[in-house]
Design a protein around this motif. Sequence first.
Motif, PDB file in Angstrom:
ATOM      1  N   ALA A   1       0.801  -1.047  -0.145  1.00 23.65           N
ATOM      2  CA  ALA A   1      -0.032   0.110   0.077  1.00 23.65           C
ATOM      3  C   ALA A   1       0.720   1.263   0.169  1.00 23.65           C
ATOM      4  O   ALA A   1       1.987   1.380   0.657  1.00 23.65           O
ATOM      5  N   VAL A   2       0.412   2.289  -0.845  1.00 18.59           N
ATOM      6  CA  VAL A   2       1.189   3.371  -0.773  1.00 18.59           C
ATOM      7  C   VAL A   2       0.186   4.586  -0.450  1.00 18.59           C
ATOM      8  O   VAL A   2      -0.859   4.695  -0.923  1.00 18.59           O
ATOM      9  N   GLN A   3       0.470   5.269   0.763  1.00 13.80           N
ATOM     10  CA  GLN A   3      -0.326   6.173   1.388  1.00 13.80           C
ATOM     11  C   GLN A   3       0.401   7.530   1.565  1.00 13.80           C
ATOM     12  O   GLN A   3       1.418   7.721   1.407  1.00 13.80           O
ATOM     13  N   GLY A   4      -0.724   8.685   1.452  1.00 14.15           N
ATOM     14  CA  GLY A   4      -0.319   9.958   1.507  1.00 14.15           C
ATOM     15  C   GLY A   4      -1.531  10.718   1.353  1.00 14.15           C
ATOM     16  O   GLY A   4      -2.386  10.401   0.687  1.00 14.15           O
ATOM     17  N   LYS A   5      -1.313  12.059   1.795  1.00 14.01           N
ATOM     18  CA  LYS A   5      -2.369  13.149   1.468  1.00 14.01           C
ATOM     19  C   LYS A   5      -2.449  13.332  -0.174  1.00 14.01           C
ATOM     20  O   LYS A   5      -1.370  13.043  -0.850  1.00 14.01           O
ATOM     21  N   SER A   6      -3.332  14.095  -0.327  1.00 15.96           N
ATOM     22  CA  SER A   6      -3.501  14.597  -1.729  1.00 15.96           C
ATOM     23  C   SER A   6      -2.471  15.468  -1.997  1.00 15.96           C
ATOM     24  O   SER A   6      -2.056  16.459  -1.163  1.00 15.96           O
ATOM     25  N   GLY A   7      -1.809  15.361  -3.126  1.00 18.60           N
ATOM     26  CA  GLY A   7      -0.700  16.132  -3.525  1.00 18.60           C
ATOM     27  C   GLY A   7       0.703  15.553  -2.934  1.00 18.60           C
ATOM     28  O   GLY A   7       1.757  16.141  -3.268  1.00 18.60           O
ATOM     29  N   ALA A   8       0.634  14.275  -2.072  1.00 19.80           N
ATOM     30  CA  ALA A   8       2.087  14.018  -1.428  1.00 19.80           C
ATOM     31  C   ALA A   8       2.926  13.450  -2.596  1.00 19.80           C
ATOM     32  O   ALA A   8       4.177  13.195  -2.197  1.00 19.80           O
ATOM     33  N   GLY A   9       2.593  12.842  -3.585  1.00 17.82           N
ATOM     34  CA  GLY A   9       3.322  12.302  -4.627  1.00 17.82           C
ATOM     35  C   GLY A   9       3.025  10.749  -5.044  1.00 17.82           C
ATOM     36  O   GLY A   9       3.781  10.226  -5.694  1.00 17.82           O
ATOM     37  N   LYS A  10       2.059  10.348  -4.325  1.00 17.73           N
ATOM     38  CA  LYS A  10       1.833   8.838  -4.472  1.00 17.73           C
ATOM     39  C   LYS A  10       1.203   8.249  -5.720  1.00 17.73           C
ATOM     40  O   LYS A  10       1.800   7.371  -6.270  1.00 17.73           O
ATOM     41  N   SER A  11       0.295   9.261  -6.298  1.00 12.79           N
ATOM     42  CA  SER A  11      -0.042   9.007  -7.648  1.00 12.79           C
ATOM     43  C   SER A  11       1.084   8.797  -8.776  1.00 12.79           C
ATOM     44  O   SER A  11       1.209   8.195  -9.430  1.00 12.79           O
ATOM     45  N   THR A  12       1.843  10.083  -8.557  1.00 13.72           N
ATOM     46  CA  THR A  12       2.913  10.511  -9.578  1.00 13.72           C
ATOM     47  C   THR A  12       3.886   9.026  -9.237  1.00 13.72           C
ATOM     48  O   THR A  12       4.383   8.684 -10.577  1.00 13.72           O
ATOM     49  N   LEU A  13       4.297   8.638  -8.232  1.00 13.38           N
ATOM     50  CA  LEU A  13       4.874   7.485  -8.119  1.00 13.38           C
ATOM     51  C   LEU A  13       4.495   6.133  -8.958  1.00 13.38           C
ATOM     52  O   LEU A  13       5.096   5.515  -9.702  1.00 13.38           O
ATOM     53  N   LEU A  14       3.343   6.044  -8.669  1.00 12.06           N
ATOM     54  CA  LEU A  14       2.419   4.914  -9.230  1.00 12.06           C
ATOM     55  C   LEU A  14       2.515   5.187 -10.793  1.00 12.06           C
ATOM     56  O   LEU A  14       2.942   4.221 -11.669  1.00 12.06           O
ATOM     57  N   HIS A  15       2.434   6.528 -11.280  1.00 11.79           N
ATOM     58  CA  HIS A  15       2.476   6.547 -12.680  1.00 11.79           C
ATOM     59  C   HIS A  15       4.015   6.338 -13.491  1.00 11.79           C
ATOM     60  O   HIS A  15       4.130   5.719 -14.498  1.00 11.79           O
ATOM     61  N   ILE A  16       4.842   6.495 -12.518  1.00 15.93           N
ATOM     62  CA  ILE A  16       6.235   6.243 -13.051  1.00 15.93           C
ATOM     63  C   ILE A  16       6.564   4.724 -12.980  1.00 15.93           C
ATOM     64  O   ILE A  16       7.219   4.206 -13.688  1.00 15.93           O
ATOM     65  N   LEU A  17       6.097   4.203 -11.551  1.00 18.28           N
ATOM     66  CA  LEU A  17       6.168   2.701 -11.829  1.00 18.28           C
ATOM     67  C   LEU A  17       5.569   1.938 -12.977  1.00 18.28           C
ATOM     68  O   LEU A  17       6.016   0.866 -13.573  1.00 18.28           O
TER      69      LEU A  17
ATOM     70  N   SER B   1       2.960  -9.385 -14.507  1.00 16.63           N
ATOM     71  CA  SER B   1       3.655  -9.663 -13.192  1.00 16.63           C
ATOM     72  C   SER B   1       3.318  -8.772 -12.015  1.00 16.63           C
ATOM     73  O   SER B   1       3.717  -8.964 -10.976  1.00 16.63           O
ATOM     74  N   ILE B   2       3.157  -7.538 -12.598  1.00 19.11           N
ATOM     75  CA  ILE B   2       2.693  -6.394 -11.448  1.00 19.11           C
ATOM     76  C   ILE B   2       1.501  -5.768 -11.906  1.00 19.11           C
ATOM     77  O   ILE B   2       1.096  -5.366 -12.872  1.00 19.11           O
ATOM     78  N   LEU B   3       0.629  -5.710 -10.974  1.00 18.26           N
ATOM     79  CA  LEU B   3      -0.757  -5.054 -10.927  1.00 18.26           C
ATOM     80  C   LEU B   3      -0.601  -3.733 -10.053  1.00 18.26           C
ATOM     81  O   LEU B   3      -0.322  -3.613  -8.755  1.00 18.26           O
ATOM     82  N   LEU B   4      -1.026  -2.414 -10.826  1.00 15.87           N
ATOM     83  CA  LEU B   4      -0.803  -1.193 -10.154  1.00 15.87           C
ATOM     84  C   LEU B   4      -2.251  -0.505 -10.070  1.00 15.87           C
ATOM     85  O   LEU B   4      -3.038  -0.685 -11.065  1.00 15.87           O
ATOM     86  N   ALA B   5      -2.699  -0.352  -8.938  1.00 18.41           N
ATOM     87  CA  ALA B   5      -4.094   0.027  -8.673  1.00 18.41           C
ATOM     88  C   ALA B   5      -3.882   1.588  -7.955  1.00 18.41           C
ATOM     89  O   ALA B   5      -3.602   1.543  -6.815  1.00 18.41           O
TER      90      ALA B   5
END
Length: 227
Positions: A35-51, A161-165
């Motif tokens: 699980a990747v957590q953080g407040k809105s704007g913390a960078g979690k979705s950006t990280l997921l998009h890069i991954l 091999s990897i599922l990103l949600a």
Amino acid sequence: MIRVSHLFKSYGTGENKFQALADVNLDIPDGSFVAVQGKSGAGKSTLLHILGCLDDFEKGEYFLDDVNVKNLKDGKLAKLRNQKLGFVLQDFSLINHKSVLFNAMLPMFFNTTPLKEMKQKARNALKTVGLAEQENKTASQLSGGQRQRVAIARAIAGNPSILLADEPTGALDTGTSKQIMELFSKLNRQGLTVIVVTHDDTVAGCCNRKIIIQDGKIIRDSPNGEG
């Protein structure tokens, strides 16, 4: 295996420049349930998009199964994304007037999978998510939970091999969210690496590892139950 080293990502320029990720270091072994957590704007979705090879980055390295993503040209990057990664989004992103089977087949239209094989893989995926009997319905005829299951079937049909949600339960009620997380857990036990971005502590509690991002930096990375 995912390995990220000294990753930096920003948006805008000059006074409008925003540092989305700053010196992120991360290893995610095969078979992880994160699980990747953080407040809105913390960078979690950006990280997921890069991954997910959907976004680039300025500095650092990203190795996906020992392949240096930074060095790949668009064609090879698209092939890597199609072969190794599956995506599940909050809004399902289904084609409402098309059948459940068509929606589950969709990513395979972008590779060289023969039509007969595409249908078989899609049907196997729909069976895995419990929708084998719904393949001829249109996506618009399904409930929210069923629509998310179709999205999951679409994500796994190509055997990634990897599922990103990204906030996969954000549009669902508590009971349906629990069912979706149980499905992710089942897929993980079958060997799929699952990475879930979520603001929901209950959803994060279903994962084996929790990563907290704040202001573009990882401030905590621990097995669940240790903080």
